[in-house]
Scaffold this active site. Structure first.
Site, short mmCIF file in Angstrom:
data_model
loop_
_atom_site.label_atom_id
_atom_site.label_comp_id
_atom_site.label_asym_id
_atom_site.label_seq_id
_atom_site.Cartn_x
_atom_site.Cartn_y
_atom_site.Cartn_z
N LYS A 140 0.87 -1.18 0.00
CA LYS A 140 0.00 0.00 0.00
C LYS A 140 0.90 1.22 0.00
O LYS A 140 1.83 1.31 0.81
CB LYS A 140 -0.91 0.02 1.23
CG LYS A 140 -1.79 1.29 1.26
CD LYS A 140 -2.87 1.21 2.31
CE LYS A 140 -2.40 1.61 3.67
NZ LYS A 140 -3.52 1.82 4.62
N ASN A 175 -14.56 12.15 24.13
CA ASN A 175 -13.63 12.66 23.12
C ASN A 175 -12.99 13.95 23.60
O ASN A 175 -13.62 14.76 24.28
CB ASN A 175 -14.34 12.88 21.78
CG ASN A 175 -13.34 13.06 20.66
OD1 ASN A 175 -12.36 12.32 20.56
ND2 ASN A 175 -13.55 14.05 19.80
#
Ligand code: NAD
Length: 322
Positions: free
Chosen positions: A67, A160
């Site tokens: 990749k 978060n």
């Protein structure tokens, strides 16, 4: 050679196919039937971009390739395209001829979610009910969807660093029919039976004291030297698993616990060994298990190869003389 463009991928690959491909390649890595090549990652000095290659060869799946891609931080703002850009190149293992070129952006998210999902399948308590999410960025939505397939969760709790991102993750939970609650890290650790961390943090958010016995953690955000999501002491309390020991202990979450001498490299186990039955995995309900998922090239090749197969079956792979 065959081309499967990025825009075609979403209609081809399913989370289930990604899961099967990633589980199989982790098993092959642990049997030494498959190995990853050294990773190249360079700051190219243009557009603040990080560019590199992750490759490998899987002799059992007959997958060879790499990749190529990385991170362009200005893409979204300046050009309206996503910051992570990658392409997978597959080669025929018998001849070295180029076999396929496959869009790698969506596949990266799916293979990363599949990795934590494989760890949940093999390491989380079967009766896990509450899923905790630390992180609410691009990857977190894929992580949540994949995790929800593995246990009969009845609730998602989330924290978060940027709280304004949480409502969007709540929408994904709602799509899955799961109640969603934004909580403190203390509240998250108290409630969650499974915790996924998927942030780009360079200092720990989740501390050892936050996590209760019996929890399974999938730490997925740390993939570079210096990044860290959880306190190193947590790795000393947990049984630690990873995709690949070399990556986990150098660029993964285990870099800190190993580097500071809290755990030995020998305490970091391959998830593939659990899949193959050569490591028992979780052995008690009180044990904390922690999967350090750094993301290996073979994961990308495995899902890309699965996509090519489906694209050929459905007649959507573009054939080019090359
Ligand atoms: P994103 O930019 O969309 O989201 C970043 C997340 O990190 C957000 O939730 C943000 O609030 C949080 N964050 C930012 N600064 C923080 C801080 N100081 N402390 C705590 N949290 C903070 O990124 P993304 O695409 O969701 O990727 C998240 C991470 O996953 C990145 O580090 C990326 O490199 C990594 N990643 C890992 C793999 C793998 O295979 N392991 C694959 C893809 C991405």
């Amino acid at each position: 050679m065959l081309i499967v463009p990025e825009a075609a991928i979403a209609d081809l690959i399913t989370p289930e196919a990604s899961f099967d491909a990633v589980e199989a390649v982790f098993a092959a890595m642990s049997k030494r039937d498959a190995y990853n090549f050294p990773v190249v990652r360079e700051a190219i000095g243009h557009e603040d971009a990080l560019y590199g290659f992750k490759g490998g060869f899987d002799q059992s799946g007959m997958t060879l390739g790499l990749k190529a891609g990385g991170y362009w931080p200005n893409n979204l703002e300046r050009r309206g395209i996503i910051n992570h850009q990658s392409t997978v190149f597959l080669f025929a293992p018998d001849t070295g001829k180029m076999a396929a070129m496959v869009g790698g952006n969506l596949l990266t998210a799916l293979r990363t979610a599949a990795a934590s999902s494989v760890s949940i399948k093999h390491l989380a308590r079967p009766d896990a009910k509450v899923l905790g999410m630390v992180g609410a960025g691009h990857q977190s939505h894929f992580q949540l969807r994949a995790a929800a397939q593995q246990r009969d969760f009845d609730k998602v709790v989330a924290w978060n660093y940027h709280p304004d991102m949480l409502p969007k993750l709540g929408e994904t939970a709602a799509e899955l029919g799961l109640p969603f609650e934004a909580v403190s890290l203390e509240g998250l650790g108290e409630q969650a039976d499974v915790i996924i961390t998927i942030t780009s943090a360079f200092s720990p958010s989740l501390m050892d004291a936050h996590v209760k016995p019996g929890t399974h953690l999938a730490c997925m955000g740390t993939d570079t030297i210096g990044k860290q999501e959880v306190e190193a002491a947590l790795l000393a309390r947990a049984t630690v698993f990873c995709d690949e020991v070399a990556q986990s202990t150098t660029i993964g979450e285990a870099q800190h616990a190993v580097g500071s001498g809290l755990i030995d490299i020998s305490a970091v186990n391959e998830i593939g060994a659990v899949i193959n039955g050569t490591h028992p995995g979780r052995t008690s309900n009180d044990e904390i298990t922690l999967f350090d998922g750094t993301g290996v090239g073979l994961q990308d090749l495995a899902v890309a190869s699965a996509v090519v197969e489906i694209a050929v079956e459905k007649g959507v792979a573009i054939e080019v003389d090359f």
